[in-house]
Design an enzyme around this catalytic site. Structure first.
Site, PDB file in Angstrom:
ATOM      1  N   ASP A  13      41.459  -1.761  56.301  1.00 20.80           N
ATOM      2  CA  ASP A  13      40.989  -0.817  57.312  1.00 20.80           C
ATOM      3  C   ASP A  13      42.138   0.152  57.530  1.00 20.80           C
ATOM      4  OD1 ASP A  13      40.434   0.541  59.650  1.00 20.80           O
ATOM      5  OD2 ASP A  13      39.921  -1.247  60.819  1.00 20.80           O
ATOM      6  N   TYR A 230      49.090 -10.627  66.580  1.00 22.66           N
ATOM      7  CA  TYR A 230      47.668 -10.450  66.261  1.00 22.66           C
ATOM      8  C   TYR A 230      47.314  -8.964  66.190  1.00 22.66           C
ATOM      9  CZ  TYR A 230      43.933 -13.881  65.901  1.00 22.66           C
ATOM     10  OH  TYR A 230      43.006 -14.772  65.442  1.00 22.66           O
ATOM     11  N   LYS A 233      41.432  -9.065  63.028  1.00 24.15           N
ATOM     12  CA  LYS A 233      40.824 -10.099  62.194  1.00 24.15           C
ATOM     13  C   LYS A 233      40.789  -9.562  60.759  1.00 24.15           C
ATOM     14  CE  LYS A 233      39.514 -13.479  65.039  1.00 24.15           C
ATOM     15  NZ  LYS A 233      40.607 -13.237  65.994  1.00 24.15           N
TER      16      LYS A 233
HETATM   17  P1  13P Z   1      38.454  -4.193  63.123  1.00 22.32           P
HETATM   18  O1  13P Z   1      39.215  -5.471  62.872  1.00 22.32           O
HETATM   19  O2  13P Z   1      37.223  -4.087  62.297  1.00 22.32           O
HETATM   20  O3  13P Z   1      39.364  -2.995  62.971  1.00 22.32           O
HETATM   21  O4  13P Z   1      37.934  -4.234  64.631  1.00 22.32           O
HETATM   22  C1  13P Z   1      38.869  -4.417  65.654  1.00 22.32           C
HETATM   23  C2  13P Z   1      38.304  -4.387  67.018  1.00 22.32           C
HETATM   24  O5  13P Z   1      39.047  -4.504  67.964  1.00 22.32           O
HETATM   25  C3  13P Z   1      36.855  -4.249  67.228  1.00 22.32           C
HETATM   26  O6  13P Z   1      36.516  -4.247  68.588  1.00 22.32           O
HETATM   27 MG    MG Z   2      39.296  -1.060  62.677  1.00 22.76          MG
HETATM   28 MG    MG Z   3      37.064  -3.995  60.238  1.00 22.18          MG
END
Ligand code: 13P
Ligand code: MG
Ligand code: MG
Ligand code: 13P
Length: 379
Positions: A13, A230, A233
């Site tokens: 990302d 963190y 994800k």
């Molecule tokens: P991503 O991990 O897809 O960038 O999303 C992060 C997020 O905080 C979504 O609310």
């Molecule tokens: Mg994102």
């Molecule tokens: Mg993402």
């Protein structure tokens, strides 16, 4: 013996338009341009650029093996250039997953996720690419367990002589950086005893015990640990080989007919239901979700990705089979929205939010600090 082919998926990302939604088309075009150059330079055989939500996924084929420096550098450079475009447009999270200042030989630990498998190409080699947004690698543990361990899901485990020999499962402890290989069906219950803890254990690979090599591989690069904090994800990919001794295409898809709760969703801190869909429909639009999963299919032909386009099309012009696009998945999509909406009724309470060790955001340490003087011991 034939030369072994490698399928590599590297994903990141590096910025998206208006929140964590989708990359700008120019970023995708830039990645396409860079990988096309990679083919001309003889680094890649073939490639396909796609996305799930705000994550750009690079599918690449080559004969250079796993963890190849040239392949990883090409992916890094593509993401770097896409991030530069994102920065210019002030996109959200521009450069989010490029944690290292520069490339140092391998994408691992540098931010992007990777799933790679090297194998001897069979006469007919159907490959499926699962891609997920707003969730973590262990989101694949439940469906993969059903696919490789459960004969009530995969009839092939009973009726295909090679699949019946079973599968070895490589499990990673993503917190302590350990791994173990366990054998199914003999150790099925012990495998599930580990995998049930989705905050710590995830399937990294599955191997055929009939000598066909790797059946499945998942990206398990935990961003929170590589970054020391963190920061997102992983939004993991999973690549699988289908048919003839492996689970069939339909057996791989079947578990996704069930509604499954996965960790991630809003701020990487909630449980929401997996929403299977086409990449076109993968832009998260309800509370930054629900967590999306897409599945695209190609045939591998002498190291090339054969889709629905006529043979001989220019490299990079591909149309994969889009498995979750069809109307039969509306049923699961509706259930996923229902289940997600139900979870939302709990607001900031568990189990809508994750356990404290998995929360991507928390204000609790500050709250506790402010309360130090007021917090009293119980009698
Ligand atoms: P991503 O991990 O897809 O960038 O999303 C992060 C997020 O905080 C979504 O609310
Ligand atoms: Mg994102
Ligand atoms: Mg993402
Ligand atoms: P066909 O008979 O259509 O080739 O299908 C066989 C199969 O294995 C379906 O999963």
């Amino acid at each position: 013996m034939a030369q072994k082919v490698t399928v590599s998926v590297i994903k990141a990302d590096v910025g998206s338009v208006c929140g964590h939604t989708r990359p700008h088309p120019d970023m995708m075009a830039k990645c396409d341009e860079m990988l096309k150059e990679g083919v001309m330079q003889g680094i890649l055989e073939d490639y396909y650029v796609t996305r799930v939500g705000d994550d750009i996924n690079l599918f690449m084929t080559h004969y250079k093996g796993e963890n190849n420096k040239d392949v990883h550098k090409l992916a890094w450079d593509a993401f770097y250039e896409a991030a530069q475009l994102a920065r210019k447009m002030h996109l959200y999270g521009a450069g989010q997953d490029l944690l290292a200042d520069s490339f140092s030989g391998n994408i691992k630990g540098a931010g992007p996720g990777s799933a790679e498998m090297e194998f001897e190409e069979r006469k007919s080699e159907p490959i499926m690419f699962f891609m997920a947004d707003k969730t973590e690698p262990s989101a694949y543990s439940l469906p993969l367990s059903k696919i490789f361990l459960d004969p009530f899901t995969t009839t092939g485990l009973v009726i295909d002589a090679r699949a019946k020999k079973g599968f070895d499962v490589e499990i990673h402890d993503v917190m302590d950086h350990k791994k173990v290989i366990m054998s199914a069906p003999e150790e099925t219950l012990s495998i599930l005893s580990l995998l049930g803890d989705t905050s710590r254990y995830a399937i990294k690979r599955v191997f055929s015990r009939a000598g066909l090599g790797t059946a499945a591989v998942v990206s398990t690069d935990k961003l929170n640990l590589t970054a020391g904090k963190y920061v997102g994800k992983d939004d993991p990919v999973c690549v699988v080989r289908a048919q003839s001794g492996m689970p069939s295409v339909g057996e791989y898809l079947q578990p996704f007919m069930n509604t499954m709760l996965v960790a991630g969703w809003m701020r990487g801190s909630h449980y929401g239901a997996f929403y299977p869909c086409s990449p076109e429909d993968s832009t998260p639009t309800y509370f930054d979700g629900p967590p999306r999963v897409c599945c695209l299919g190609f045939q591998l032909v002498d190291g090339h990705l054969q889709g629905l386009e006529p043979m001989g099309s220019a490299p990079g012009v591909h149309v994969p089979v889009d498995y979750f696009k069809g109307a039969e998945w509306d049923y699961v999509r509706n259930n996923a929205v229902k289940a997600s909406k139900f979870m939302r009724t709990h607001g900031p309470f568990m189990p809508a939010v994750l356990g404290p060790e998995e929360m991507e955001y928390t204000s609790r340490p500050e709250v506790l600090k402010e309360l130090t003087k007021r917090m009293e011991n119980l009698d």
